[in-house]
Write a protein that holds these residues in place. Structure first.
Motif, PDB file in Angstrom:
ATOM      1  N   LYS A   1       3.393   6.218   6.197  1.00  0.00           N
ATOM      2  CA  LYS A   1       3.296   5.234   5.105  1.00  0.00           C
ATOM      3  C   LYS A   1       3.792   3.878   5.561  1.00  0.00           C
ATOM      4  O   LYS A   1       3.228   2.833   5.181  1.00  0.00           O
TER       5      LYS A   1
ATOM      6  N   LYS B   1       0.827  -1.194   0.000  1.00  0.00           N
ATOM      7  CA  LYS B   1       0.000   0.000   0.000  1.00  0.00           C
ATOM      8  C   LYS B   1       0.870   1.256   0.000  1.00  0.00           C
ATOM      9  O   LYS B   1       1.765   1.395   0.829  1.00  0.00           O
ATOM     10  N   GLY B   2       0.626   2.146  -0.944  1.00  0.00           N
ATOM     11  CA  GLY B   2       1.355   3.409  -1.020  1.00  0.00           C
ATOM     12  C   GLY B   2       2.688   3.331  -1.740  1.00  0.00           C
ATOM     13  O   GLY B   2       3.418   4.323  -1.802  1.00  0.00           O
TER      14      GLY B   2
ATOM     15  N   MET C   1       1.694  -0.178   5.834  1.00  0.00           N
ATOM     16  CA  MET C   1       2.067  -1.455   5.174  1.00  0.00           C
ATOM     17  C   MET C   1       2.917  -2.348   6.060  1.00  0.00           C
ATOM     18  O   MET C   1       3.424  -3.390   5.614  1.00  0.00           O
TER      19      MET C   1
END
Length: 260
Positions: free
Chosen positions: A250, A214-215, A254
């Motif tokens: 971030k 993710k990201g 994850m």
């Protein structure tokens, strides 16, 4: 006397014996004056050497006088200094520019870096080539890859010229080969960098696998790979924050999918 006798004899023949002596003397004086006038006229005639010499001397004196007057006028106008403009250069001659001004515009400033003996900033004549810049920096080193640079290219003001290294290229090729071998091993049933539980090993994952986080996009995935190749494997999950673009927020999003 023989001479006097001859003269008297000649006078009798010419019937001059009857002419009084004063008249004879006057005639002789007139003849002498005529001869003197003839000689003077010859000496002052246009074709005689006397007048040519006199004319030459007069011309030289006049030229010297004119030159003196011109010099005096120049001194009076310029305060004693020579301010007369220089004669124009003939076609095809190189014109030497004065210091500063246009002379500075004819030089370019370039930065030479990489595999050269003396990296730094150098000033070259406008129109110089890359090979001139490399030579100015002491020449290429033994590990330089000069075939990767166009040495004949004309340099531009403010340009940076980097001569790459053959050693770095070999290391990059070796890393690419290792990644290819790892991918082949995975395809043939070898150990996957990601576990069965869906975790992603940040030290062995490929760019495609990192992008599943993710990201993390393609640019961030490449940064992660470049960081671990440059600084070695990550020793903890938190080390991932040393990658540009990954902060605590971030990483928290994850973290549950990461492993070492």
């Amino acid at each position: 006397m023989a001479f006097q006798d001859s003269a008297e004899s000649l006078a009798e023949k010419l019937h001059l014996s009857r002419v009084p002596r004063p008249v004879f003397a006057a005639i002789a004086l007139v003849l002498a004056l005529v001869v003197a006038l003839a000689v003077f006229a010859f000496a002052t005639s246009p074709g005689s050497g006397f007048e040519v010499t006199a004319a030459s001397d007069e011309t030289a004196a006049q030229s010297a006088e004119d030159a003196g007057e011109e010099e005096a006028r120049a001194d009076g106008a310029g305060g004693g200094s020579d301010t007369s403009p220089a004669p124009p250069a003939a076609d095809g001659e190189d014109v030497v520019l004065p210091a500063g001004g246009d002379a500075t515009a004819r030089r370019v400033c370039i930065h030479v870096d990489g595999c050269v003996a003396a990296p730094g900033v150098y000033y070259l004549e406008a129109g110089s080539r890359v090979i001139d810049a490399v030579t100015a920096a002491g020449g290429a080193t033994d590990e330089a890859r000069t075939d990767a640079v166009n040495l004949a290219q004309e340099v531009q003001d403010g340009q940076q010229i980097v001569i790459p290294s053959r050693v770095d290229d070999q290391a990059a090729s070796s890393g690419a080969a290792d990644r290819t071998a790892s991918s082949s091993s995975q395809a043939s049933g070898g150990l996957s960098p990601s576990g069965d539980d869906g975790l992603v090993n940040i030290n062995t994952a490929t760019a495609e696998e990192l992008e599943t986080l993710k990201g993390v996009g393609a640019a961030t995935a490449e940064k992660i790979i470049a960081d671990r190749e440059a600084n070695g494997p990550f020793k903890s999950i938190d080390d991932l924050t040393r990658v540009s673009g990954i902060g605590e927020k971030k990483l928290s999003a994850m973290r549950d999918r990461l492993c070492l």
